[in-house]
Design a protein around this motif. Structure first.
Motif, PDB file in Angstrom:
ATOM      1  N   MET A   1     -21.180  43.224 -72.927  1.00 24.31           N
ATOM      2  CA  MET A   1     -21.988  42.071 -73.316  1.00 24.31           C
ATOM      3  C   MET A   1     -21.364  41.112 -73.733  1.00 24.31           C
ATOM      4  SD  MET A   1     -25.504  41.994 -72.498  1.00 24.31           S
ATOM      5  CE  MET A   1     -26.485  41.410 -73.034  1.00 24.31           C
ATOM      6  N   ASN A   2     -20.276  41.483 -75.084  1.00 21.27           N
ATOM      7  CA  ASN A   2     -19.829  40.685 -75.321  1.00 21.27           C
ATOM      8  C   ASN A   2     -20.411  40.848 -76.698  1.00 21.27           C
ATOM      9  OD1 ASN A   2     -17.449  39.785 -73.685  1.00 21.27           O
ATOM     10  ND2 ASN A   2     -18.824  38.323 -73.176  1.00 21.27           N
ATOM     11  N   MET A   3     -20.594  41.786 -77.233  1.00 24.63           N
ATOM     12  CA  MET A   3     -21.468  41.916 -79.078  1.00 24.63           C
ATOM     13  C   MET A   3     -20.648  43.390 -79.925  1.00 24.63           C
ATOM     14  SD  MET A   3     -25.110  42.902 -77.083  1.00 24.63           S
ATOM     15  CE  MET A   3     -25.965  43.115 -78.604  1.00 24.63           C
ATOM     16  N   THR A   4     -21.137  43.498 -80.191  1.00 24.73           N
ATOM     17  CA  THR A   4     -21.272  44.636 -81.128  1.00 24.73           C
ATOM     18  C   THR A   4     -21.993  46.103 -81.322  1.00 24.73           C
ATOM     19  OG1 THR A   4     -21.789  44.231 -83.369  1.00 24.73           O
ATOM     20  CG2 THR A   4     -20.064  43.357 -82.545  1.00 24.73           C
ATOM     21  N   GLY A   5     -21.532  48.094 -80.823  1.00 25.82           N
ATOM     22  CA  GLY A   5     -22.261  48.558 -80.875  1.00 25.82           C
ATOM     23  C   GLY A   5     -23.201  48.066 -81.776  1.00 25.82           C
ATOM     24  N   ALA A   6     -23.081  48.075 -83.250  1.00 24.10           N
ATOM     25  CA  ALA A   6     -24.451  47.314 -84.086  1.00 24.10           C
ATOM     26  C   ALA A   6     -25.433  46.596 -84.051  1.00 24.10           C
ATOM     27  CB  ALA A   6     -23.857  47.819 -85.410  1.00 24.10           C
ATOM     28  N   ALA A   7     -24.523  45.491 -83.170  1.00 20.52           N
ATOM     29  CA  ALA A   7     -25.347  44.297 -83.021  1.00 20.52           C
ATOM     30  C   ALA A   7     -26.963  45.014 -81.441  1.00 20.52           C
ATOM     31  CB  ALA A   7     -25.011  43.585 -82.331  1.00 20.52           C
ATOM     32  N   LEU A   8     -25.998  45.843 -80.438  1.00 15.99           N
ATOM     33  CA  LEU A   8     -26.469  46.086 -79.805  1.00 15.99           C
ATOM     34  C   LEU A   8     -28.095  46.747 -80.581  1.00 15.99           C
ATOM     35  CD1 LEU A   8     -25.406  48.022 -76.267  1.00 15.99           C
ATOM     36  CD2 LEU A   8     -26.454  48.742 -77.649  1.00 15.99           C
ATOM     37  N   TYR A   9     -27.816  48.444 -81.284  1.00 19.27           N
ATOM     38  CA  TYR A   9     -29.003  49.033 -81.639  1.00 19.27           C
ATOM     39  C   TYR A   9     -29.956  48.427 -82.244  1.00 19.27           C
ATOM     40  CZ  TYR A   9     -26.150  52.836 -81.017  1.00 19.27           C
ATOM     41  OH  TYR A   9     -25.368  54.073 -80.673  1.00 19.27           O
ATOM     42  N   TYR A  10     -30.078  46.918 -82.326  1.00 17.66           N
ATOM     43  CA  TYR A  10     -30.691  45.894 -82.268  1.00 17.66           C
ATOM     44  C   TYR A  10     -32.144  45.533 -81.256  1.00 17.66           C
ATOM     45  CZ  TYR A  10     -33.247  41.626 -83.226  1.00 17.66           C
ATOM     46  OH  TYR A  10     -34.152  40.566 -83.596  1.00 17.66           O
ATOM     47  N   TYR A  11     -31.631  46.003 -80.577  1.00 13.97           N
ATOM     48  CA  TYR A  11     -32.288  46.248 -79.121  1.00 13.97           C
ATOM     49  C   TYR A  11     -32.690  47.895 -78.125  1.00 13.97           C
ATOM     50  CZ  TYR A  11     -30.672  41.275 -78.283  1.00 13.97           C
ATOM     51  OH  TYR A  11     -30.326  39.995 -78.803  1.00 13.97           O
ATOM     52  N   VAL A  12     -31.813  48.396 -78.498  1.00 15.61           N
ATOM     53  CA  VAL A  12     -32.133  49.737 -77.897  1.00 15.61           C
ATOM     54  C   VAL A  12     -31.738  50.651 -79.468  1.00 15.61           C
ATOM     55  CG1 VAL A  12     -32.567  49.073 -75.785  1.00 15.61           C
ATOM     56  CG2 VAL A  12     -30.135  50.317 -77.017  1.00 15.61           C
ATOM     57  N   THR A  13     -32.433  52.314 -79.359  1.00 16.11           N
ATOM     58  CA  THR A  13     -32.302  53.072 -79.909  1.00 16.11           C
ATOM     59  C   THR A  13     -31.141  53.764 -79.840  1.00 16.11           C
ATOM     60  OG1 THR A  13     -33.671  54.629 -79.442  1.00 16.11           O
ATOM     61  CG2 THR A  13     -34.707  52.718 -81.424  1.00 16.11           C
ATOM     62  N   SER A  14     -30.893  54.148 -78.377  1.00 13.77           N
ATOM     63  CA  SER A  14     -30.269  54.744 -78.041  1.00 13.77           C
ATOM     64  C   SER A  14     -29.615  54.919 -76.381  1.00 13.77           C
ATOM     65  CB  SER A  14     -30.441  56.386 -78.076  1.00 13.77           C
ATOM     66  OG  SER A  14     -31.322  56.455 -76.974  1.00 13.77           O
ATOM     67  N   LYS A  15     -28.273  55.272 -75.884  1.00 13.44           N
ATOM     68  CA  LYS A  15     -28.266  55.452 -74.799  1.00 13.44           C
ATOM     69  C   LYS A  15     -29.280  55.526 -72.907  1.00 13.44           C
ATOM     70  CE  LYS A  15     -24.989  58.092 -72.431  1.00 13.44           C
ATOM     71  NZ  LYS A  15     -24.117  59.098 -72.224  1.00 13.44           N
ATOM     72  N   ASP A  16     -30.279  56.877 -74.298  1.00 11.73           N
ATOM     73  CA  ASP A  16     -31.405  57.134 -73.228  1.00 11.73           C
ATOM     74  C   ASP A  16     -32.067  56.119 -73.147  1.00 11.73           C
ATOM     75  OD1 ASP A  16     -29.793  59.153 -73.453  1.00 11.73           O
ATOM     76  OD2 ASP A  16     -31.036  60.569 -74.209  1.00 11.73           O
ATOM     77  N   GLU A  17     -32.672  55.036 -73.908  1.00 17.49           N
ATOM     78  CA  GLU A  17     -33.428  54.203 -73.691  1.00 17.49           C
ATOM     79  C   GLU A  17     -33.346  52.947 -73.059  1.00 17.49           C
ATOM     80  OE1 GLU A  17     -36.085  51.829 -76.993  1.00 17.49           O
ATOM     81  OE2 GLU A  17     -34.650  52.478 -77.809  1.00 17.49           O
ATOM     82  N   LEU A  18     -31.784  53.469 -72.662  1.00 14.26           N
ATOM     83  CA  LEU A  18     -31.317  52.175 -71.927  1.00 14.26           C
ATOM     84  C   LEU A  18     -31.763  52.582 -70.545  1.00 14.26           C
ATOM     85  CD1 LEU A  18     -28.032  50.827 -73.248  1.00 14.26           C
ATOM     86  CD2 LEU A  18     -30.333  49.655 -72.722  1.00 14.26           C
ATOM     87  N   LEU A  19     -31.454  53.794 -70.168  1.00  9.78           N
ATOM     88  CA  LEU A  19     -31.652  54.412 -68.802  1.00  9.78           C
ATOM     89  C   LEU A  19     -33.426  54.189 -68.560  1.00  9.78           C
ATOM     90  CD1 LEU A  19     -30.460  55.335 -66.629  1.00  9.78           C
ATOM     91  CD2 LEU A  19     -30.812  57.561 -68.142  1.00  9.78           C
ATOM     92  N   TYR A  20     -33.932  54.250 -69.668  1.00  6.74           N
ATOM     93  CA  TYR A  20     -35.482  54.960 -69.173  1.00  6.74           C
ATOM     94  C   TYR A  20     -35.928  53.438 -68.830  1.00  6.74           C
ATOM     95  CZ  TYR A  20     -40.054  54.260 -70.613  1.00  6.74           C
ATOM     96  OH  TYR A  20     -41.829  54.058 -70.737  1.00  6.74           O
ATOM     97  N   GLU A  21     -35.460  52.286 -69.867  1.00 10.63           N
ATOM     98  CA  GLU A  21     -36.096  51.256 -69.178  1.00 10.63           C
ATOM     99  C   GLU A  21     -35.757  50.196 -68.816  1.00 10.63           C
ATOM    100  OE1 GLU A  21     -38.320  48.747 -71.114  1.00 10.63           O
ATOM    101  OE2 GLU A  21     -38.555  50.250 -72.981  1.00 10.63           O
ATOM    102  N   ILE A  22     -34.473  51.239 -67.650  1.00 13.63           N
ATOM    103  CA  ILE A  22     -33.681  50.385 -66.626  1.00 13.63           C
ATOM    104  C   ILE A  22     -34.390  51.400 -64.625  1.00 13.63           C
ATOM    105  CG2 ILE A  22     -31.467  51.364 -64.704  1.00 13.63           C
ATOM    106  CD1 ILE A  22     -30.364  51.079 -67.408  1.00 13.63           C
ATOM    107  N   TRP A  23     -34.769  52.454 -65.401  1.00 22.58           N
ATOM    108  CA  TRP A  23     -35.952  53.380 -64.398  1.00 22.58           C
ATOM    109  C   TRP A  23     -36.674  52.414 -64.244  1.00 22.58           C
ATOM    110  CZ3 TRP A  23     -34.813  59.394 -65.651  1.00 22.58           C
ATOM    111  CH2 TRP A  23     -35.817  60.444 -63.670  1.00 22.58           C
ATOM    112  N   LYS A  24     -37.877  52.092 -65.519  1.00 26.13           N
ATOM    113  CA  LYS A  24     -39.106  52.103 -65.366  1.00 26.13           C
ATOM    114  C   LYS A  24     -38.923  50.638 -64.017  1.00 26.13           C
ATOM    115  CE  LYS A  24     -40.166  50.344 -69.101  1.00 26.13           C
ATOM    116  NZ  LYS A  24     -41.192  49.795 -70.193  1.00 26.13           N
ATOM    117  N   ARG A  25     -37.725  49.840 -64.599  1.00 24.00           N
ATOM    118  CA  ARG A  25     -38.438  48.289 -64.225  1.00 24.00           C
ATOM    119  C   ARG A  25     -37.983  48.864 -62.455  1.00 24.00           C
ATOM    120  NH1 ARG A  25     -37.539  48.048 -69.086  1.00 24.00           N
ATOM    121  NH2 ARG A  25     -37.765  45.574 -70.022  1.00 24.00           N
ATOM    122  N   ALA A  26     -36.640  49.753 -62.331  1.00 23.49           N
ATOM    123  CA  ALA A  26     -36.686  49.991 -60.900  1.00 23.49           C
ATOM    124  C   ALA A  26     -37.963  50.729 -60.045  1.00 23.49           C
ATOM    125  CB  ALA A  26     -35.420  50.656 -60.637  1.00 23.49           C
TER     126      ALA A  26
END
Length: 203
Positions: free
Chosen positions: A46-71
């Motif tokens: 995403m061309n961003m820092t890890g710290a900046a990414l945590y502004y949107y999600v709290t963990s890698k698991d949460e990212l996967l959850y959001e992906i799975w939910k949309r699918a």
């Protein structure tokens, strides 16, 4: 000022960036595998820092959850739309075969993770996602049950629905746009296989 040219709100910009993050995470998960992907790798995508990414999600698991939910939502929306069509039960089921393949191939990185790496996925909110899966399976089962009983050779609609899902999801393992058969041709072939096995007289 024309409403169409009005600047986007902070919330709209956040949502747009969040959806871009979901898409990027799906791509990285598919390429590296969920277990071997780090937050830092997604942030680089995403061309961003890890710290900046945590502004949107709290963990890698949460990212996967959001992906799975949309699918899951995309698959459910497709089958719900088909169920409203003015078609026979068999024609609706045939169309679901096609729509299912279109959805999983259109978002192939996401479904590669969810189908091929399922045993390695975390437990984060899994119960909600499995409930969505059950709803989709039940929708498919109901479509099969709507076929007149005198047409059915095999009576167990739930087992048939599970078999159909396994057959269709398996396409993710080998399909590419260079395949000799189009997605529509594959869906028609698979429906013919279903009809030959489950129905008394194929369409």
């Amino acid at each position: 000022m024309n409403k169409a040219s009005s600047p986007r709100t902070k919330e709209e910009r956040y949502e747009e960036r969040f959806e871009e993050l979901i898409a990027a995470a799906a791509t990285v998960f598919a390429a590296r595998g969920y277990a071997d992907t780090t937050i830092q790798a997604i942030a680089r995508e995403m061309n961003m820092t890890g710290a900046a990414l945590y502004y949107y999600v709290t963990s890698k698991d949460e990212l996967l959850y959001e992906i799975w939910k949309r699918a899951g939502a995309k698959l459910q929306a497709a089958i719900d739309e088909v169920r409203t069509e003015d078609l026979s039960a068999e024609e609706k089921l045939k169309l679901v075969f096609q729509r299912h393949l279109e959805v999983i191939i259109r978002d192939k990185p996401i479904f590669e993770v969810l189908i091929l790496q399922r045993s390695r996925l975390p437990e984060f909110r899994r119960e909600y996602l499995e409930e969505d899966e059950r709803r989709y399976q039940e929708s498919l089962t109901e479509l099969i049950e709507a076929i007149p009983a005198e047409r059915m050779r095999l009576p167990d609609s739930k087992v048939l629905a599970l078999g159909v899902l396994a057959l269709l999801n398996g396409v993710i393992r080998w399909y590419s746009p260079s395949e000799r058969l189009s997605l529509q041709e594959i869906s028609e072939l698979y429906f013919e296989m279903f009809a030959n096995g489950a129905l008394k007289s194929p369409l």
